[in-house]
Design an enzyme around this catalytic site. Structure first.
Site, PDB file in Angstrom:
ATOM      1  CB  CYS A  89      35.199  37.652  35.123  1.00 31.30           C
ATOM      2  SG  CYS A  89      37.098  37.670  35.647  1.00 31.30           S
ATOM      3  CG  HIS A 150      32.738  38.456  39.035  1.00 29.25           C
ATOM      4  ND1 HIS A 150      33.943  38.665  38.752  1.00 29.25           N
ATOM      5  CD2 HIS A 150      32.059  39.608  38.942  1.00 29.25           C
ATOM      6  CE1 HIS A 150      34.095  40.199  38.743  1.00 29.25           C
ATOM      7  NE2 HIS A 150      33.020  40.588  38.974  1.00 29.25           N
TER       8      HIS A 150
END
Length: 544
Positions: A89, A150
């Site tokens: 991610c 994130h």
């Protein structure tokens, strides 16, 4: 964590360890009240974690129902060699937003912590980096982010928000700063809890052992202690040992899993089952609010990242269990994990739709990258690509319009953490895509194509193989990478020489954001929407 997902552009307006982002870019015509620059499109960017290349009907799947995404593909351009810059991610999202390899941003590590591990860490997308949202904001666009971030939150205090989306070019944010969702739902596989459980168990066992020794000393008369504390002590130690996993899970859920609107925490912990409807409604409201001016909206889905949170209406509908249900819910909203350099970790579906400008049904089989979105969007919006830094993305428009054979990538590098694992080369005369693997993760069990029992496949150490003679594949004829070739040596030498030139241009940061000093939980950085040790609130009721 999830591989970076595929993206599909819609002109107008698309980590964590499976194939990277699927990307959908939708370009929308300006609203009826837009200003004097009607040529500037609106941008709707749809980004989906862990969506694989073969999961959509428009990319060959015949058993999952994705009619809305397939309809967009029929009306737009499909990118069949579309790639993420990382297979997890945080680095993949960073490259997507900046058009730069994660290693240039410092969004890599060598210690196994391949993504940001907590919401309360000081690491994140460096404030010196320029995102496409920041450039479009300067060009007068309304910019919004809905869903997953994130990429960090704070630096020195729980409210400084130095890494917050609103500090990187977005006017509004409604979403989750941190999304290791296996831990947020106390589900398996755990992406963080498993690593912490071992030291906690060891500490509890040592405490229990010490209390038992003290109790034994009392029984034998070696220690003159009162009975009550040392009879109760071992019992309390046993109880602590039994509860560590549960207590750790509760702590993570409240510390990391929360929903924010702009700078305010509005729900802690987040109710994941309701998130799909909330994000969809927020996207509709954003587009409605900004009809009179150019806008860019990035919707970064929580789908189809494990643990595959799916609303009740879509559970059990597909022929592929929980994953299929989650893909079908993702499709409704539009209407393998961390595998290093293997195609399953980085190759994703890409769709771009711009009615009236891009030819419907066109295929782009040459290599393209999620990093290409940066220069493409910036130039279409009338901005300039920064000249003071190396931008690795290439303008997609020539390839999308069919005026050039490719987006400009002769070579693309594939990193696992800070280590180069593979490189692909597009040989233009023969229109062949070659790929050279210098290192590959060892699958567990062997031949399975997965790394079961681990949060992600390894980038180094005993669970990774470094090849003295790099593996060579012809991806045009062998997209599954099943038949390594012995030659030709000229191809190997050309690719290796290009890699050596590109590596000399790397300038990694001295203090990377994912280094332990910036990626370890800190109480002083913990966001909390309520007083007391257990953060809990729900301020969404007025919005419902």
């Amino acid at each position: 964590m999830g591989r970076m997902r595929s993206w599909a552009p819609c002109w107008s307006h698309s980590s964590c360890a499976a194939p990277p982002l699927a990307f959908l870019l939708l370009l929308l015509p300006p609203g009826p009240c837009a200003g004097p620059a009607p040529s500037r499109p609106n941008f709707l960017l749809l980004l989906a974690d862990d969506l694989g290349l073969g999961d959509l009907g428009s990319f060959g799947n015949r058993s999952l129902r994705t009619p809305h995404l397939d309809g967009l593909a029929r009306d737009g351009v499909r990118l069949t060699q579309h790639l993420a810059a990382a297979s997890v991610c945080s680095p993949s999202h960073a490259a997507f937003l900046t058009g730069r390899y994660p290693v240039r941003l410092g969004m890599v590590t060598t210690n196994g912590a391949r993504v940001l591990q907590w919401a309360a860490v000081s690491g994140g997308l460096p404030t010196s980096e320029i995102t496409f949202a920041k450039i479009l904001q300067e060009q007068g666009y309304a910019t919004g982010l809905i869903g997953k971030w994130h990429l960090g939150l704070n630096c020195e205090s729980p409210t400084d928000h130095c890494h917050h989306p609103l500090n990187h070019g977005f006017d509004s944010f409604f979403g989750v700063p941190f999304t290791l969702m296996g831990d947020c739902l106390q589900a398996e596989p755990s992406e963080k809890r498993a690593r912490l459980q071992g030291p906690l168990d060891l500490g509890a066992q040592l405490l229990l052992l010490s209390l038992l020794c003290l109790a034994a000393g009392k029984v034998t008369g070696l220690l003159g202690l009162r009975w009550v504390p040392w009879v109760l002590g071992p019992g309390c130690g046993a109880l602590l040992l039994a509860c560590t996993s549960r207590l750790l899970g509760i702590f993570i859920v409240h510390a990391d899993c929360f929903l924010m609107r702009d700078h305010q925490v509005v729900q802690q912990p987040l109710r994941f089952e309701a998130s799909a409807g909330l994000f969809l409604r927020e996207a509709e409201a954003f587009i409605h609010r900004h009809q009179a001016r150019p806008f860019l909206l990035l919707v970064s889905f929580l789908h189809v990242h494990v643990p595959l949170v799916t609303s009740p209406a879509f559970r059990g509908r597909s022929a592929h269990g929980a994953y299929g249900d989650n893909v079908e819910e993702l499709d409704w909203m539009v209407g393998g994990k961390g595998m290093g350099g293997w195609e399953g970790g980085i190759r994703v579906p890409g769709l771009v739709r711009w009615p009236g400008t891009l030819p419907a049904g066109r295929l782009v089989p040459e290599p393209t990258s999620l990093m290409d979105l940066f220069p493409t969007v910036v130039r279409l919006a009338g901005g300039w690509v920064p000249a003071d830094r190396e931008v690795d993305g290439r303008d997609l428009m020539p390839a999308l319009l069919g005026t050039a054979q490719a987006a400009g990538h002769d070579f693309l590098l594939h990193y696992c953490e800070a280590r180069l694992h593979a490189v692909r080369w597009f040989d233009r005369p023969s229109r062949t895509v070659w790929k050279l693997h210098f290192a590959t993760p060892r699958f567990d069990p062997p031949g399975s194509g997965t790394c079961l029992g681990f949060p992600a496949c390894a980038c180094s150490g005993r669970r990774m193989t470094r090849h003295r003679r790099p593996l060579l594949f012809d991806l045009t004829a062998d997209p599954g990478e099943t038949r390594p070739l012995q030659g030709p040596m000229a191809t190997r030498r050309r690719v290796e020489a290009a890699v050596a030139r590109m590596l000399r241009m790397r300038r990694p940061l001295a203090a990377p954001p994912l280094a332990p000093a910036h990626n370890t939980w800190s109480p002083r950085l913990q966001p909390c929407c309520s007083p007391g040790p257990l953060c809990a609130c729900d301020h969404l009721i007025p919005d419902l």
